[in-house]
Write a protein that holds these residues in place. Structure first.
Motif, PDB file in Angstrom:
ATOM      1  N   VAL A 114       0.858  -1.189   0.000  1.00 48.94           N
ATOM      2  CA  VAL A 114       0.000   0.000   0.000  1.00 48.94           C
ATOM      3  C   VAL A 114       0.896   1.241   0.000  1.00 48.94           C
ATOM      4  CG1 VAL A 114      -1.660   1.347   1.372  1.00 48.94           C
ATOM      5  CG2 VAL A 114      -1.970  -1.130   1.099  1.00 48.94           C
ATOM      6  N   VAL A 115       0.556   2.192  -0.855  1.00 45.82           N
ATOM      7  CA  VAL A 115       1.259   3.479  -0.870  1.00 45.82           C
ATOM      8  C   VAL A 115       0.382   4.472  -0.119  1.00 45.82           C
ATOM      9  CG1 VAL A 115       2.225   5.315  -2.301  1.00 45.82           C
ATOM     10  CG2 VAL A 115       2.182   2.956  -3.153  1.00 45.82           C
ATOM     11  N   GLN A 116       0.939   5.095   0.905  1.00 51.59           N
ATOM     12  CA  GLN A 116       0.101   6.002   1.692  1.00 51.59           C
ATOM     13  C   GLN A 116      -0.228   7.264   0.897  1.00 51.59           C
ATOM     14  OE1 GLN A 116       3.549   5.507   3.750  1.00 51.59           O
ATOM     15  NE2 GLN A 116       3.458   7.440   4.870  1.00 51.59           N
ATOM     16  N   PHE A 117      -1.374   7.883   1.220  1.00 48.28           N
ATOM     17  CA  PHE A 117      -1.822   9.082   0.506  1.00 48.28           C
ATOM     18  C   PHE A 117      -0.727  10.133   0.385  1.00 48.28           C
ATOM     19  CE2 PHE A 117      -6.481   8.452   1.970  1.00 48.28           C
ATOM     20  CZ  PHE A 117      -6.700   7.578   0.908  1.00 48.28           C
ATOM     21  N   GLU A 118       0.052  10.283   1.452  1.00 48.14           N
ATOM     22  CA  GLU A 118       1.074  11.335   1.496  1.00 48.14           C
ATOM     23  C   GLU A 118       2.090  11.192   0.368  1.00 48.14           C
ATOM     24  OE1 GLU A 118      -0.169   9.625   3.909  1.00 48.14           O
ATOM     25  OE2 GLU A 118      -0.465  10.874   5.684  1.00 48.14           O
ATOM     26  N   LEU A 119       2.204   9.994  -0.204  1.00 47.80           N
ATOM     27  CA  LEU A 119       3.190   9.777  -1.266  1.00 47.80           C
ATOM     28  C   LEU A 119       2.511   9.699  -2.631  1.00 47.80           C
ATOM     29  CD1 LEU A 119       5.480   7.193   0.575  1.00 47.80           C
ATOM     30  CD2 LEU A 119       5.809   9.672   0.321  1.00 47.80           C
ATOM     31  N   THR A 120       1.330  10.330  -2.720  1.00 43.58           N
ATOM     32  CA  THR A 120       0.615  10.363  -4.004  1.00 43.58           C
ATOM     33  C   THR A 120       0.186  11.802  -4.284  1.00 43.58           C
ATOM     34  OG1 THR A 120      -1.607  10.127  -3.100  1.00 43.58           O
ATOM     35  CG2 THR A 120      -0.370   8.093  -3.458  1.00 43.58           C
ATOM     36  N   ASP A 121      -0.348  12.027  -5.460  1.00 44.13           N
ATOM     37  CA  ASP A 121      -0.790  13.391  -5.787  1.00 44.13           C
ATOM     38  C   ASP A 121      -2.091  13.757  -5.082  1.00 44.13           C
ATOM     39  OD1 ASP A 121      -2.464  11.762  -7.208  1.00 44.13           O
ATOM     40  OD2 ASP A 121      -2.324  12.892  -9.089  1.00 44.13           O
ATOM     41  N   GLU A 122      -2.663  12.813  -4.340  1.00 43.53           N
ATOM     42  CA  GLU A 122      -3.892  13.145  -3.616  1.00 43.53           C
ATOM     43  C   GLU A 122      -3.658  14.298  -2.645  1.00 43.53           C
ATOM     44  OE1 GLU A 122      -6.340   9.794  -2.442  1.00 43.53           O
ATOM     45  OE2 GLU A 122      -7.241  11.005  -0.845  1.00 43.53           O
ATOM     46  N   MET A 123      -2.421  14.457  -2.178  1.00 40.07           N
ATOM     47  CA  MET A 123      -2.136  15.526  -1.235  1.00 40.07           C
ATOM     48  C   MET A 123      -2.174  16.894  -1.922  1.00 40.07           C
ATOM     49  SD  MET A 123      -2.128  13.792   1.336  1.00 40.07           S
ATOM     50  CE  MET A 123      -1.752  14.930   2.667  1.00 40.07           C
ATOM     51  N   GLN A 124      -1.849  16.967  -3.206  1.00 36.06           N
ATOM     52  CA  GLN A 124      -1.918  18.244  -3.916  1.00 36.06           C
ATOM     53  C   GLN A 124      -3.307  18.511  -4.470  1.00 36.06           C
ATOM     54  OE1 GLN A 124       1.326  16.615  -5.786  1.00 36.06           O
ATOM     55  NE2 GLN A 124       1.978  16.912  -3.660  1.00 36.06           N
ATOM     56  N   THR A 125      -3.877  17.495  -5.079  1.00 35.14           N
ATOM     57  CA  THR A 125      -5.194  17.722  -5.689  1.00 35.14           C
ATOM     58  C   THR A 125      -6.252  17.905  -4.621  1.00 35.14           C
ATOM     59  OG1 THR A 125      -5.629  15.368  -5.745  1.00 35.14           O
ATOM     60  CG2 THR A 125      -4.611  16.307  -7.701  1.00 35.14           C
ATOM     61  N   ARG A 126      -5.937  17.418  -3.395  1.00 32.89           N
ATOM     62  CA  ARG A 126      -6.862  17.537  -2.259  1.00 32.89           C
ATOM     63  C   ARG A 126      -8.197  16.863  -2.553  1.00 32.89           C
ATOM     64  NH1 ARG A 126      -4.694  18.709   2.017  1.00 32.89           N
ATOM     65  NH2 ARG A 126      -2.928  20.104   1.998  1.00 32.89           N
ATOM     66  N   ARG A 127      -8.213  15.982  -3.503  1.00 35.96           N
ATOM     67  CA  ARG A 127      -9.427  15.178  -3.670  1.00 35.96           C
ATOM     68  C   ARG A 127      -8.996  13.787  -4.111  1.00 35.96           C
ATOM     69  NH1 ARG A 127     -10.113  14.966  -9.062  1.00 35.96           N
ATOM     70  NH2 ARG A 127      -8.954  16.565 -10.170  1.00 35.96           N
ATOM     71  N   PRO A 128      -9.699  12.811  -3.610  1.00 35.65           N
ATOM     72  CA  PRO A 128      -9.314  11.440  -3.932  1.00 35.65           C
ATOM     73  C   PRO A 128      -9.516  11.152  -5.413  1.00 35.65           C
ATOM     74  CG  PRO A 128     -11.401  11.503  -2.737  1.00 35.65           C
ATOM     75  CD  PRO A 128     -10.885  12.897  -2.770  1.00 35.65           C
ATOM     76  N   ALA A 129      -8.647  10.310  -5.916  1.00 36.80           N
ATOM     77  CA  ALA A 129      -8.847   9.853  -7.284  1.00 36.80           C
ATOM     78  C   ALA A 129     -10.134   9.034  -7.342  1.00 36.80           C
ATOM     79  CB  ALA A 129      -7.662   8.993  -7.702  1.00 36.80           C
ATOM     80  N   GLN A 130     -10.931   9.251  -8.372  1.00 36.48           N
ATOM     81  CA  GLN A 130     -12.200   8.533  -8.509  1.00 36.48           C
ATOM     82  C   GLN A 130     -11.965   7.231  -9.270  1.00 36.48           C
ATOM     83  OE1 GLN A 130     -15.086   9.803  -7.142  1.00 36.48           O
ATOM     84  NE2 GLN A 130     -13.569  11.183  -6.261  1.00 36.48           N
ATOM     85  N   ALA A 131     -12.890   6.313  -9.067  1.00 36.67           N
ATOM     86  CA  ALA A 131     -12.817   5.089  -9.862  1.00 36.67           C
ATOM     87  C   ALA A 131     -12.841   5.484 -11.333  1.00 36.67           C
ATOM     88  CB  ALA A 131     -13.997   4.183  -9.529  1.00 36.67           C
TER      89      ALA A 131
END
Ligand code: AMP
Ligand code: MG
Length: 424
Positions: free
Chosen positions: A116-133
């Protein structure tokens, strides 16, 4: 009648004789919350693995670790997001190469994923919204297989014993039993401890003492000690210094597991108690090589073990700590019966001539000379007469001066039996 120190029993000898005659009580099934502080009379077995399934220890993206190799903020790996799985849900998809599943702590690891890659190591922290299915996520760091995972059974394996019989139940043990579905557990029964004060001079505590009278404080303090160490105190009231009264009060205690009396065991009182006990049981009077609290009676009355403590309030409470507490603990299945002891620097001069082991009421504090370490000082909590109860109320420990040591000089290291721990 009074023996010299050499004929007296040591505290250890007296305690050993007491404990030899004290049984461990039978087990009973108790609702989980009621097991706190008690001793398990059964092994606690795991009905399931814990964790019951592989799951994520982080909020993040379940991935195939191989997909993330070489990922960095400058050169992110882009993965297609298949779905979102929160704790309590099951993944509907398998993670195939080039894909990821957004997953929350405690959710089952999807098939195909191995990290598992934690959110902090993904672009979710910049976009501030979760990636959608159906959308994508940028992965900024490589992870190794097993990363951020909690494996099935890594804590507990189904079918194994998790807490052995004999364990003392604390909040974590309650948690473990709850985790394994125990609504009840077998623990050793708490002893009913009957407490009887003796003395013509005693009045109830709601009375104004008349000439020559004192309030019966021992029964209340002893009941509190019984309760503190897990027993169930039962008051038998006050017996007058007469064979008839003593006998009838003691006979009311047949349902008790242990009988504790105070006073009436010093030389002058001995005969009444002895007479009663010869009629209804058997009893030994001991001189124990300790101070306070030299006289101690032990025996059985109608089959119930009896400990006769001295009457002076401090002697009575200090003797309780040495002899009754271990007996009550043993009855409840405890095997660690000694009170905790520490070394401390004694701040006072102590005269211990007379060849007895002294238990001196003391105030134990952290040594200000060593603020960051576990060093303690001990000073006397006041006058040491066996009637000075307030000094025991001020004390949090008992300095133990061995029978072989006549003096303690200020600055010497002494052994202290802790009654309570100082606040840190
Ligand atoms: P005894 O052991 O009977 O010689 O009593 C010794 C001392 O303890 C006497 O001063 C008693 O008055 C006192 N004492 C005995 N029993 C109690 C009690 N239950 N509460 C308070 N003081 C007591
Ligand atoms: Mg008396």
């Amino acid at each position: 009648m009074t023996d010299g120190p050499a004929q007296m029993l040591t505290v250890e000898q007296a305690l050993e004789r007491v404990l030899q005659a004290i049984p461990v009580l039978e087990a009973e099934s108790v609702p989980l919350a009621g097991t706190l502080g008690r001793v398990l009379a059964e092994d606690i077995m795991a009905d399931i693995d814990m964790p019951p399934f592989d799951n994520t220890s982080m909020d993040g993206y379940a991935v195939r670790a191989a997909d993330t190799q070489g990922a960095s903020p400058e050169r992110p790996v882009v993965l297609r997001v298949l779905e979102y799985v929160s704790a309590g849900r099951m993944p509907q998809h398998r993670v195939e190469p080039g894909t990821a599943i957004r997953i929350m702590t405690g959710a089952p690891l999807p098939e195909g994923a191995d990290a598992v890659v934690q959110f902090e190591l993904t672009d979710e922290m910049q976009t501030r919204r979760p990636a959608q299915a159906g959308g994508t996520v940028r992965i900024y760091a490589a992870v190794q297989p097993g990363h951020n995972l909690r494996r099935r059974g890594e804590d507990v394996r189904a079918g194994t014993s998790v807490l052995p019989k004999g364990t003392v139940v604390r909040p974590p043990e309650i948690g473990v039993m709850a985790m394994l579905g125990y609504t009840h557990a077998l623990v050793y029964r708490r002893p009913k401890v009957a407490i009887l004060s003796t003395g013509d001079e005693l009045v109830e505590i709601d009375q104004q003492p008349g000439p020559g009278q004192v309030r019966d404080s021992n029964r209340h303090a002893l009941a509190a000690q019984v309760a503190r160490y897990g027993g169930i105190p039962v008051s038998l009231g006050i017996a007058r210094d007469s064979v008839e009264d003593l006998r009838s009060k003691l006979q009311a205690a047949t349902a008790a597991d242990l009988l504790v009396t105070s006073a009436g065991v010093s030389v002058g009182d001995l005969d009444i108690v002895r007479e009663v006990l010869q009629m209804d049981g058997e009893m030994t009077f001991w001189q124990v090589r300790m101070r306070p609290g030299k006289p101690l009676a032990f025996g059985h009355l109608n089959g119930v073990p009896l400990l006769g403590l001295p009457g002076n309030p401090v002697s009575s409470l200090v003797s309780f700590e040495q002899f009754v507490r271990p007996a009550i603990l043993k009855m409840q299945g405890h095997t660690r019966l000694r009170k905790p002891e520490i070394w401390a620097t004694c701040l006072d001069y102590i005269d211990n001539r007379g060849g007895r082991r002294s238990y001196m009421r003391a105030i134990v504090e952290r040594d200000p000379a060593f603020p960051s370490e576990n060093q303690y000082t001990a000073r006397l909590a006041g006058a040491q007469g066996s009637n000075i109860l307030t000094a025991l109320a001020r004390a949090n420990g008992l300095i133990i001066v061995p029978e072989t040591q006549e003096f303690v000089e200020p600055g010497e290291q002494v052994r202290v039996q802790m009654l309570d721990w100082p606040e840190v």
